[in-house]
Design a protein around this motif. Sequence first.
Motif, PDB file in Angstrom:
ATOM      1  N   ASP A 177       0.911  -1.161  -0.028  1.00  0.00           N
ATOM      2  CA  ASP A 177      -0.042  -0.222   0.205  1.00  0.00           C
ATOM      3  C   ASP A 177       0.924   1.261   0.244  1.00  0.00           C
ATOM      4  O   ASP A 177       0.458   2.399   0.210  1.00  0.00           O
ATOM      5  N   ILE A 198      -2.501  -6.957   1.937  1.00  0.00           N
ATOM      6  CA  ILE A 198      -2.070  -5.875   1.866  1.00  0.00           C
ATOM      7  C   ILE A 198      -0.927  -5.548   3.108  1.00  0.00           C
ATOM      8  O   ILE A 198      -1.196  -5.691   4.380  1.00  0.00           O
ATOM      9  N   ARG A 200       2.841  -3.287   4.223  1.00  0.00           N
ATOM     10  CA  ARG A 200       3.553  -2.065   4.135  1.00  0.00           C
ATOM     11  C   ARG A 200       4.828  -2.404   5.138  1.00  0.00           C
ATOM     12  O   ARG A 200       5.397  -3.164   5.647  1.00  0.00           O
TER      13      ARG A 200
END
Length: 202
Positions: A177, A198, A200
């Motif tokens: 993301d 997702i 990070r």
Amino acid sequence: MEGLLLAIGFIGVAIAILTPLSKTGFSVTMLSFIAYFSVIGIDTWLPLVLFTAGLLLIIFEIFVPEFGVAGILGALFLISGLYLTLGDITMTIRDLSMAIVITSGVVFYLVRTGYSLTNVNKLILNTDIKGNQKSATKKSTIQIEPGLEGVTQTPLRPSGKVSFGTIDGILVDVLSDEGYISKDVTVVIEKVLGTKVIVRKK
């Protein structure tokens, strides 16, 4: 009109790279670029050769983003090919800008709807996330859930593979993301949306 044909050609490349419709995308690209150069008209093959070489180098850069030089040379060749075809820097910038803006919008839409480089069969590894999650349950006690840390095994651009677990690490297809993330970087799962994982940077 010419700028729109150029944009359709670039969109075809995006569809071919980001979705399973590779043949359709490249077919659209070829037809659009043939129509573009036919409408403009070329006296020699040099502009077409430069443009094609530039496009191929840019596509190569997409798959090997850390290479760098290919993308720069590709952009220079592509712009040179267009300039030699049009013979006017203003028209070159106009057509190229229109194509980039329209294509960027399409790419943004495709990425937002879940398409990524992992959809390219035979060009990069493609693993079903559900299968990976089942493997994780069978091979270890690892659960693919928010907060779990892993290490990128391929660059995330924005999709790629991450290994979770120190023993028999489980490879999972993920989506960054934060855009591009290099290989061997520690990431953490932000959220799991169905088959989408997702992540990070930690």
